[in-house]
Write a protein that holds these residues in place. Structure first.
Motif, PDB file in Angstrom:
ATOM      1  N   ALA A  89     -13.078  65.343   2.710  1.00  0.00           N
ATOM      2  CA  ALA A  89     -13.379  65.609   3.993  1.00  0.00           C
ATOM      3  C   ALA A  89     -14.377  66.929   3.983  1.00  0.00           C
ATOM      4  CB  ALA A  89     -12.264  66.329   4.736  1.00  0.00           C
ATOM      5  N   ARG A  90     -14.702  67.837   3.234  1.00  0.00           N
ATOM      6  CA  ARG A  90     -15.436  68.691   3.314  1.00  0.00           C
ATOM      7  C   ARG A  90     -16.756  68.386   2.731  1.00  0.00           C
ATOM      8  NH1 ARG A  90     -12.646  74.410   1.140  1.00  0.00           N
ATOM      9  NH2 ARG A  90     -10.810  74.558   2.722  1.00  0.00           N
ATOM     10  N   THR A  91     -16.973  67.483   1.842  1.00  0.00           N
ATOM     11  CA  THR A  91     -18.081  67.166   1.084  1.00  0.00           C
ATOM     12  C   THR A  91     -18.876  65.752   1.389  1.00  0.00           C
ATOM     13  OG1 THR A  91     -16.882  66.203  -0.881  1.00  0.00           O
ATOM     14  CG2 THR A  91     -17.203  68.518  -0.955  1.00  0.00           C
ATOM     15  N   TRP A  92     -18.085  64.822   1.902  1.00  0.00           N
ATOM     16  CA  TRP A  92     -18.630  63.492   2.172  1.00  0.00           C
ATOM     17  C   TRP A  92     -19.257  63.335   3.591  1.00  0.00           C
ATOM     18  CZ3 TRP A  92     -16.155  58.706  -0.697  1.00  0.00           C
ATOM     19  CH2 TRP A  92     -15.994  59.084  -1.964  1.00  0.00           C
ATOM     20  N   GLN A  93     -20.073  62.721   3.781  1.00  0.00           N
ATOM     21  CA  GLN A  93     -20.530  62.230   4.917  1.00  0.00           C
ATOM     22  C   GLN A  93     -19.741  61.068   5.315  1.00  0.00           C
ATOM     23  OE1 GLN A  93     -24.776  61.638   4.967  1.00  0.00           O
ATOM     24  NE2 GLN A  93     -25.113  63.275   3.465  1.00  0.00           N
ATOM     25  N   GLU A  94     -19.896  60.461   6.550  1.00  0.00           N
ATOM     26  CA  GLU A  94     -19.100  59.323   7.184  1.00  0.00           C
ATOM     27  C   GLU A  94     -19.311  58.089   6.063  1.00  0.00           C
ATOM     28  OE1 GLU A  94     -18.545  56.791  11.151  1.00  0.00           O
ATOM     29  OE2 GLU A  94     -18.819  58.742  11.550  1.00  0.00           O
ATOM     30  N   LYS A  95     -20.615  57.831   6.051  1.00  0.00           N
ATOM     31  CA  LYS A  95     -21.069  56.636   5.352  1.00  0.00           C
ATOM     32  C   LYS A  95     -21.595  57.592   4.127  1.00  0.00           C
ATOM     33  CE  LYS A  95     -23.196  52.332   5.311  1.00  0.00           C
ATOM     34  NZ  LYS A  95     -22.349  51.124   4.920  1.00  0.00           N
ATOM     35  N   GLU A  96     -21.248  57.631   3.142  1.00  0.00           N
ATOM     36  CA  GLU A  96     -21.661  58.236   1.809  1.00  0.00           C
ATOM     37  C   GLU A  96     -22.479  57.264   0.825  1.00  0.00           C
ATOM     38  OE1 GLU A  96     -22.950  60.973   0.214  1.00  0.00           O
ATOM     39  OE2 GLU A  96     -21.286  61.708   1.298  1.00  0.00           O
ATOM     40  N   LYS A  97     -23.552  57.851   0.600  1.00  0.00           N
ATOM     41  CA  LYS A  97     -24.581  56.949  -0.360  1.00  0.00           C
ATOM     42  C   LYS A  97     -23.986  57.082  -1.779  1.00  0.00           C
ATOM     43  CE  LYS A  97     -29.268  56.666  -1.812  1.00  0.00           C
ATOM     44  NZ  LYS A  97     -29.236  55.084  -2.118  1.00  0.00           N
ATOM     45  N   VAL A  98     -23.803  55.770  -2.306  1.00  0.00           N
ATOM     46  CA  VAL A  98     -22.994  55.695  -3.712  1.00  0.00           C
ATOM     47  C   VAL A  98     -24.116  56.210  -4.741  1.00  0.00           C
ATOM     48  CG1 VAL A  98     -23.726  53.224  -3.983  1.00  0.00           C
ATOM     49  CG2 VAL A  98     -21.786  54.050  -5.179  1.00  0.00           C
ATOM     50  N   PRO A  99     -23.507  56.826  -5.615  1.00  0.00           N
ATOM     51  CA  PRO A  99     -24.312  57.279  -6.905  1.00  0.00           C
ATOM     52  C   PRO A  99     -24.664  56.034  -7.568  1.00  0.00           C
ATOM     53  CG  PRO A  99     -22.304  58.674  -6.709  1.00  0.00           C
ATOM     54  CD  PRO A  99     -22.169  57.741  -5.677  1.00  0.00           C
ATOM     55  N   PRO A 100     -25.899  56.021  -8.338  1.00  0.00           N
ATOM     56  CA  PRO A 100     -26.426  54.966  -8.729  1.00  0.00           C
ATOM     57  C   PRO A 100     -25.435  54.577  -9.841  1.00  0.00           C
ATOM     58  CG  PRO A 100     -28.357  56.430  -8.362  1.00  0.00           C
ATOM     59  CD  PRO A 100     -27.086  56.959  -8.100  1.00  0.00           C
ATOM     60  N   ILE A 101     -24.743  55.196 -10.699  1.00  0.00           N
ATOM     61  CA  ILE A 101     -23.870  54.706 -11.577  1.00  0.00           C
ATOM     62  C   ILE A 101     -22.673  54.094 -11.130  1.00  0.00           C
ATOM     63  CG2 ILE A 101     -22.498  56.909 -11.814  1.00  0.00           C
ATOM     64  CD1 ILE A 101     -22.733  56.793 -14.910  1.00  0.00           C
ATOM     65  N   ALA A 102     -22.306  54.303  -9.737  1.00  0.00           N
ATOM     66  CA  ALA A 102     -21.220  53.614  -9.707  1.00  0.00           C
ATOM     67  C   ALA A 102     -21.710  52.288  -8.651  1.00  0.00           C
ATOM     68  CB  ALA A 102     -20.325  54.455  -8.762  1.00  0.00           C
ATOM     69  N   ALA A 103     -23.008  52.262  -8.265  1.00  0.00           N
ATOM     70  CA  ALA A 103     -23.381  51.265  -7.297  1.00  0.00           C
ATOM     71  C   ALA A 103     -23.263  49.777  -7.953  1.00  0.00           C
ATOM     72  CB  ALA A 103     -24.880  51.551  -7.086  1.00  0.00           C
ATOM     73  N   PRO A 104     -22.794  48.781  -7.205  1.00  0.00           N
ATOM     74  CA  PRO A 104     -22.853  47.441  -7.761  1.00  0.00           C
ATOM     75  C   PRO A 104     -24.212  47.218  -7.967  1.00  0.00           C
ATOM     76  CG  PRO A 104     -22.186  47.684  -5.376  1.00  0.00           C
ATOM     77  CD  PRO A 104     -22.512  48.847  -5.892  1.00  0.00           C
ATOM     78  N   GLN A 105     -24.227  46.341  -9.207  1.00  0.00           N
ATOM     79  CA  GLN A 105     -25.572  45.915  -9.802  1.00  0.00           C
ATOM     80  C   GLN A 105     -25.402  44.454 -10.359  1.00  0.00           C
ATOM     81  OE1 GLN A 105     -27.029  48.998 -12.623  1.00  0.00           O
ATOM     82  NE2 GLN A 105     -26.076  50.778 -11.515  1.00  0.00           N
ATOM     83  N   TRP A 106     -24.559  44.241 -10.993  1.00  0.00           N
ATOM     84  CA  TRP A 106     -24.412  42.727 -11.810  1.00  0.00           C
ATOM     85  C   TRP A 106     -23.998  41.792 -10.991  1.00  0.00           C
ATOM     86  CZ3 TRP A 106     -21.421  44.734 -16.905  1.00  0.00           C
ATOM     87  CH2 TRP A 106     -22.362  45.426 -17.502  1.00  0.00           C
ATOM     88  N   GLY A 107     -23.169  41.881  -9.869  1.00  0.00           N
ATOM     89  CA  GLY A 107     -22.565  40.871  -9.215  1.00  0.00           C
ATOM     90  C   GLY A 107     -21.631  40.018 -10.227  1.00  0.00           C
ATOM     91  N   GLY A 108     -21.808  38.863  -9.963  1.00  0.00           N
ATOM     92  CA  GLY A 108     -20.989  37.861 -10.716  1.00  0.00           C
ATOM     93  C   GLY A 108     -19.907  37.599 -10.176  1.00  0.00           C
ATOM     94  N   SER A 109     -18.784  37.193 -11.210  1.00  0.00           N
ATOM     95  CA  SER A 109     -17.241  36.886 -10.986  1.00  0.00           C
ATOM     96  C   SER A 109     -16.460  37.765 -10.501  1.00  0.00           C
ATOM     97  CB  SER A 109     -16.848  36.333 -12.097  1.00  0.00           C
ATOM     98  OG  SER A 109     -15.592  35.861 -12.095  1.00  0.00           O
ATOM     99  N   LEU A 110     -15.700  37.657  -9.669  1.00  0.00           N
ATOM    100  CA  LEU A 110     -14.995  38.481  -8.707  1.00  0.00           C
ATOM    101  C   LEU A 110     -13.725  38.725  -9.906  1.00  0.00           C
ATOM    102  CD1 LEU A 110     -13.578  40.370  -6.702  1.00  0.00           C
ATOM    103  CD2 LEU A 110     -12.570  38.223  -5.675  1.00  0.00           C
ATOM    104  N   ASN A 111     -13.331  37.466 -10.475  1.00  0.00           N
ATOM    105  CA  ASN A 111     -12.160  37.495 -11.520  1.00  0.00           C
ATOM    106  C   ASN A 111     -12.782  38.540 -12.735  1.00  0.00           C
ATOM    107  OD1 ASN A 111     -10.355  36.041 -10.042  1.00  0.00           O
ATOM    108  ND2 ASN A 111     -11.376  34.186 -10.693  1.00  0.00           N
ATOM    109  N   TYR A 112     -13.826  38.451 -13.197  1.00  0.00           N
ATOM    110  CA  TYR A 112     -14.257  39.379 -14.238  1.00  0.00           C
ATOM    111  C   TYR A 112     -14.101  40.570 -13.654  1.00  0.00           C
ATOM    112  CZ  TYR A 112     -17.469  42.418 -17.312  1.00  0.00           C
ATOM    113  OH  TYR A 112     -17.931  43.114 -17.763  1.00  0.00           O
ATOM    114  N   TRP A 113     -14.601  41.153 -12.522  1.00  0.00           N
ATOM    115  CA  TRP A 113     -14.391  42.617 -12.263  1.00  0.00           C
ATOM    116  C   TRP A 113     -12.902  42.979 -12.160  1.00  0.00           C
ATOM    117  CZ3 TRP A 113     -17.874  45.561 -13.419  1.00  0.00           C
ATOM    118  CH2 TRP A 113     -19.319  45.084 -13.688  1.00  0.00           C
ATOM    119  N   LEU A 114     -11.938  42.109 -11.385  1.00  0.00           N
ATOM    120  CA  LEU A 114     -10.529  42.279 -11.451  1.00  0.00           C
ATOM    121  C   LEU A 114     -10.186  42.328 -12.991  1.00  0.00           C
ATOM    122  CD1 LEU A 114      -9.717  39.939  -8.424  1.00  0.00           C
ATOM    123  CD2 LEU A 114      -9.798  42.550  -8.484  1.00  0.00           C
ATOM    124  N   ALA A 115     -10.309  41.719 -13.564  1.00  0.00           N
ATOM    125  CA  ALA A 115      -9.746  41.707 -14.993  1.00  0.00           C
ATOM    126  C   ALA A 115     -10.106  43.068 -15.913  1.00  0.00           C
ATOM    127  CB  ALA A 115     -10.086  40.603 -15.970  1.00  0.00           C
TER     128      ALA A 115
END
Length: 180
Positions: A89-115
């Protein structure tokens, strides 16, 4: 204050609920975006997986550094004693910009990411075992948005983050036009 075991249990409860929310979707459902600027479920799950990987890797790095007498963080702790909800609540904006290290980049299979997200529970359990006899408040690594948080806060953040993005998936699935 929650014990280490309780913190880890809360993360696993949140992980199980998140995975259940994202599971069983068709490809059209997994790729559905309510608008061009939003993420689809595959991207949300990739983000959660990558964010947890990097957060846990950095936290483990801080733990190892303390074991060697060279803490990663030695400055002021602006969030000392605060809950993760208060920190966000103190540090984030309403719609925060994701840091590059955690940004979705690869896409692909939902089941892969869930596993992969499912498998990360073993990394977290191993880390919990390593932390068992240590003071969580002394293990500090800065979060890319919120700044320095101790291990107790970082573990609570894992739970918070899973819950936050589970709600995001619910909103995507409830959006008019979501494939049936």
């Amino acid at each position: 204050m929650l014990s280490l075991e309780q913190l880890l249990q809360e993360v696993e409860i949140a992980r199980t609920a998140f995975i259940a929310e994202a599971s069983g979707l068709s490809l059209a459902q997994a790729e559905f975006k309510p608008n061009p600027d939003s993420w689809n479920t595959i991207e949300i799950v990739e983000h959660i997986t990558r964010a947890e990987q990097s957060g846990l890797a950095y936290l483990w790095k801080a733990f190892d550094a303390i074991q060697h007498g060279e803490p990663v963080w030695s400055g002021e702790l602006p969030h000392e004693g605060l809950s993760v909800e208060e920190i966000v609540a103190r540090t984030w904006q309403e719609k925060e910009k994701v840091p590059p290290i955690a940004a979705p980049q690869w896409g692909g299979s939902l089941n892969y990411w869930l596993a992969l997200l499912q498998a990360q529970r073993y990394l977290l359990a191993a880390f919990g075992t390593a932390l068992a006899s240590h003071e969580l408040e002394k293990i500090v690594y800065p979060h890319l948005i919120s700044g320095p948080m101790d291990a107790r806060q970082r573990l609570a953040f894992l739970r918070f983050h899973l819950e936050r993005h589970q709600e995001q998936i619910k909103k995507v699935k409830a959006f008019a036009g979501f494939p049936v």
